[in-house]
Design a protein around this motif. Structure first.
Motif, PDB file in Angstrom:
ATOM      1  N   ALA A 140       8.321   7.659 -15.122  1.00  0.00           N
ATOM      2  CA  ALA A 140       7.525   6.456 -14.885  1.00  0.00           C
ATOM      3  C   ALA A 140       7.324   6.235 -13.396  1.00  0.00           C
ATOM      4  CB  ALA A 140       8.195   5.244 -15.525  1.00  0.00           C
ATOM      5  N   LEU A 141       8.386   6.413 -12.611  1.00  0.00           N
ATOM      6  CA  LEU A 141       8.266   6.243 -11.163  1.00  0.00           C
ATOM      7  C   LEU A 141       7.345   7.291 -10.554  1.00  0.00           C
ATOM      8  CD1 LEU A 141      11.983   5.410 -10.295  1.00  0.00           C
ATOM      9  CD2 LEU A 141      10.068   3.826 -10.494  1.00  0.00           C
ATOM     10  N   HIS A 142       7.429   8.505 -11.055  1.00  0.00           N
ATOM     11  CA  HIS A 142       6.534   9.558 -10.571  1.00  0.00           C
ATOM     12  C   HIS A 142       5.078   9.247 -10.919  1.00  0.00           C
ATOM     13  CE1 HIS A 142       5.147  13.453  -9.314  1.00  0.00           C
ATOM     14  NE2 HIS A 142       4.635  13.666 -10.511  1.00  0.00           N
ATOM     15  N   THR A 143       4.852   8.720 -12.115  1.00  0.00           N
ATOM     16  CA  THR A 143       3.494   8.346 -12.522  1.00  0.00           C
ATOM     17  C   THR A 143       2.935   7.263 -11.617  1.00  0.00           C
ATOM     18  OG1 THR A 143       3.969   8.914 -14.821  1.00  0.00           O
ATOM     19  CG2 THR A 143       2.119   7.440 -14.438  1.00  0.00           C
ATOM     20  N   ILE A 144       3.756   6.280 -11.286  1.00  0.00           N
ATOM     21  CA  ILE A 144       3.306   5.196 -10.403  1.00  0.00           C
ATOM     22  C   ILE A 144       3.040   5.732  -9.001  1.00  0.00           C
ATOM     23  CG2 ILE A 144       4.019   3.036  -9.300  1.00  0.00           C
ATOM     24  CD1 ILE A 144       5.518   2.415 -11.958  1.00  0.00           C
ATOM     25  N   ASP A 145       3.894   6.638  -8.520  1.00  0.00           N
ATOM     26  CA  ASP A 145       3.689   7.217  -7.194  1.00  0.00           C
ATOM     27  C   ASP A 145       2.397   8.027  -7.115  1.00  0.00           C
ATOM     28  OD1 ASP A 145       5.956   6.096  -6.100  1.00  0.00           O
ATOM     29  OD2 ASP A 145       7.217   7.854  -6.464  1.00  0.00           O
ATOM     30  N   ALA A 146       2.008   8.655  -8.231  1.00  0.00           N
ATOM     31  CA  ALA A 146       0.804   9.485  -8.262  1.00  0.00           C
ATOM     32  C   ALA A 146      -0.391   8.731  -8.833  1.00  0.00           C
ATOM     33  CB  ALA A 146       1.079  10.740  -9.087  1.00  0.00           C
ATOM     34  N   LEU A 147      -0.364   7.426  -8.741  1.00  0.00           N
ATOM     35  CA  LEU A 147      -1.390   6.572  -9.358  1.00  0.00           C
ATOM     36  C   LEU A 147      -2.799   6.900  -8.891  1.00  0.00           C
ATOM     37  CD1 LEU A 147      -2.069   4.001 -11.036  1.00  0.00           C
ATOM     38  CD2 LEU A 147      -1.665   2.699  -8.971  1.00  0.00           C
ATOM     39  N   THR A 148      -2.983   7.138  -7.615  1.00  0.00           N
ATOM     40  CA  THR A 148      -4.330   7.340  -7.090  1.00  0.00           C
ATOM     41  C   THR A 148      -4.859   8.745  -7.326  1.00  0.00           C
ATOM     42  OG1 THR A 148      -3.421   7.897  -4.924  1.00  0.00           O
ATOM     43  CG2 THR A 148      -4.031   5.593  -5.305  1.00  0.00           C
ATOM     44  N   GLY A 149      -4.087   9.590  -7.960  1.00  0.00           N
ATOM     45  CA  GLY A 149      -4.520  10.964  -8.192  1.00  0.00           C
ATOM     46  C   GLY A 149      -5.430  11.145  -9.392  1.00  0.00           C
ATOM     47  N   SER A 150      -5.642  10.124 -10.175  1.00  0.00           N
ATOM     48  CA  SER A 150      -6.430  10.256 -11.397  1.00  0.00           C
ATOM     49  C   SER A 150      -7.304   9.018 -11.599  1.00  0.00           C
ATOM     50  CB  SER A 150      -5.487  10.425 -12.591  1.00  0.00           C
ATOM     51  OG  SER A 150      -6.156  10.244 -13.807  1.00  0.00           O
ATOM     52  N   THR A 151      -8.555   9.249 -11.937  1.00  0.00           N
ATOM     53  CA  THR A 151      -9.459   8.117 -12.191  1.00  0.00           C
ATOM     54  C   THR A 151      -9.068   7.388 -13.470  1.00  0.00           C
ATOM     55  OG1 THR A 151     -11.024   9.581 -13.313  1.00  0.00           O
ATOM     56  CG2 THR A 151     -11.401   9.155 -10.964  1.00  0.00           C
ATOM     57  N   VAL A 152      -8.500   8.107 -14.431  1.00  0.00           N
ATOM     58  CA  VAL A 152      -8.070   7.469 -15.673  1.00  0.00           C
ATOM     59  C   VAL A 152      -6.907   6.523 -15.390  1.00  0.00           C
ATOM     60  CG1 VAL A 152      -7.139   7.862 -17.980  1.00  0.00           C
ATOM     61  CG2 VAL A 152      -8.861   9.412 -17.069  1.00  0.00           C
ATOM     62  N   GLN A 153      -5.966   6.964 -14.568  1.00  0.00           N
ATOM     63  CA  GLN A 153      -4.844   6.096 -14.218  1.00  0.00           C
ATOM     64  C   GLN A 153      -5.312   4.878 -13.432  1.00  0.00           C
ATOM     65  OE1 GLN A 153      -2.049   8.737 -12.289  1.00  0.00           O
ATOM     66  NE2 GLN A 153      -0.851   8.876 -14.163  1.00  0.00           N
ATOM     67  N   LEU A 154      -6.242   5.063 -12.530  1.00  0.00           N
ATOM     68  CA  LEU A 154      -6.768   3.920 -11.778  1.00  0.00           C
ATOM     69  C   LEU A 154      -7.474   2.934 -12.705  1.00  0.00           C
ATOM     70  CD1 LEU A 154      -8.090   5.619  -8.525  1.00  0.00           C
ATOM     71  CD2 LEU A 154      -6.181   4.024  -8.738  1.00  0.00           C
ATOM     72  N   ALA A 155      -8.212   3.452 -13.676  1.00  0.00           N
ATOM     73  CA  ALA A 155      -8.887   2.567 -14.631  1.00  0.00           C
ATOM     74  C   ALA A 155      -7.866   1.807 -15.481  1.00  0.00           C
ATOM     75  CB  ALA A 155      -9.825   3.374 -15.525  1.00  0.00           C
ATOM     76  N   CYS A 156      -6.794   2.475 -15.889  1.00  0.00           N
ATOM     77  CA  CYS A 156      -5.744   1.808 -16.663  1.00  0.00           C
ATOM     78  C   CYS A 156      -5.028   0.767 -15.813  1.00  0.00           C
ATOM     79  CB  CYS A 156      -4.754   2.827 -17.210  1.00  0.00           C
ATOM     80  SG  CYS A 156      -5.427   3.859 -18.527  1.00  0.00           S
ATOM     81  N   TYR A 157      -4.786   1.084 -14.539  1.00  0.00           N
ATOM     82  CA  TYR A 157      -4.160   0.133 -13.621  1.00  0.00           C
ATOM     83  C   TYR A 157      -5.029  -1.120 -13.481  1.00  0.00           C
ATOM     84  CZ  TYR A 157      -2.701  -1.879  -9.164  1.00  0.00           C
ATOM     85  OH  TYR A 157      -2.304  -2.735  -8.194  1.00  0.00           O
ATOM     86  N   ARG A 158      -6.308  -0.910 -13.272  1.00  0.00           N
ATOM     87  CA  ARG A 158      -7.243  -2.036 -13.113  1.00  0.00           C
ATOM     88  C   ARG A 158      -7.308  -2.866 -14.387  1.00  0.00           C
ATOM     89  NH1 ARG A 158      -9.762  -4.934  -9.184  1.00  0.00           N
ATOM     90  NH2 ARG A 158     -11.610  -5.857 -10.039  1.00  0.00           N
ATOM     91  N   SER A 159      -7.321  -2.208 -15.526  1.00  0.00           N
ATOM     92  CA  SER A 159      -7.343  -2.920 -16.800  1.00  0.00           C
ATOM     93  C   SER A 159      -6.070  -3.727 -16.997  1.00  0.00           C
ATOM     94  CB  SER A 159      -7.528  -1.910 -17.939  1.00  0.00           C
ATOM     95  OG  SER A 159      -7.644  -2.570 -19.166  1.00  0.00           O
ATOM     96  N   GLY A 160      -4.936  -3.187 -16.560  1.00  0.00           N
ATOM     97  CA  GLY A 160      -3.675  -3.921 -16.633  1.00  0.00           C
ATOM     98  C   GLY A 160      -3.690  -5.154 -15.751  1.00  0.00           C
ATOM     99  N   LEU A 161      -4.261  -5.029 -14.554  1.00  0.00           N
ATOM    100  CA  LEU A 161      -4.403  -6.184 -13.658  1.00  0.00           C
ATOM    101  C   LEU A 161      -5.219  -7.290 -14.325  1.00  0.00           C
ATOM    102  CD1 LEU A 161      -5.267  -4.668 -10.153  1.00  0.00           C
ATOM    103  CD2 LEU A 161      -3.404  -6.222 -10.632  1.00  0.00           C
TER     104      LEU A 161
END
Length: 189
Positions: A140-161
């Protein structure tokens, strides 16, 4: 006889309340407010050092409230995903990673501005991700650290916000910002 039973019941309830108060205090004190420096490998092979979280970033009362809110929100989203046919505990690692980034976005929306992107917040999301999704805390910590490496993760982050901000005002998450919609709209599953 009845009065004796009532008295024993009252004493038992008082003992349980005292035990619960003691447990809450020990749990709050056992959760470290100063994070440790953790070295995690990044995809490029370099080591990413996270700085220790400061006590000022998340106070004990705020941490307990944030933990409660995130736990409730994660439970609601897990149930929503399950009712739509997506079992997050059995999902592939990439899908669990998307759920962690959604949860991290929600945590950033629910905490104070000074605590966003702190080590204490990422540790908290890692703990909840481990409990609710079965993701290892290191993953989980590694996923958060690599957050900006994927557009899908950024979209999920934004949706969570957006989902957490909506939830704070209306006590439910709009289907447009739900975890299920974030995953199915942005990833091929």
């Amino acid at each position: 006889m009845v009065e004796g039973l009532v008295a024993v019941t009252q004493v038992g309830l008082l003992a349980l309340i005292l035990l619960m108060a003691f447990r809450v205090v020990t749990l709050v004190r056992s959760a470290p407010l100063t994070g440790t420096v953790v070295a995690t490998p990044s995809p490029a092979g370099a080591v990413v050092r996270r700085e220790p979280a400061t006590v000022a970033s998340v106070s004990a009362g705020d941490r307990a409230e944030l933990y409660t809110q995130l736990h409730i929100l994660a439970g609601l989203q897990e149930r929503d995903c399950r009712s739509n046919g997506l079992d997050l505990t059995q999902a592939p690692a990439a899908v669990k990673g998307y759920a962690v980034t959604w949860l991290y976005g929600a945590a950033c929306a629910l905490c104070g501005q000074s605590a966003r992107h702190s080590g204490a917040l990422t540790d908290l999301v890692g703990q909840i991700g481990h409990r609710k999704l079965g993701v290892g805390e290191a993953e989980a910590l590694h996923t958060i650290d690599a957050l900006t490496g994927s557009t899908v993760q950024l979209a999920c982050y934004r949706s969570g916000l957006e989902g957490a901000e909506f939830w704070r005002e209306h006590q439910y998450v709009s289907p447009r910002q739900s975890l299920y919609t974030a995953i199915t709209s942005n990833a091929f599953i």
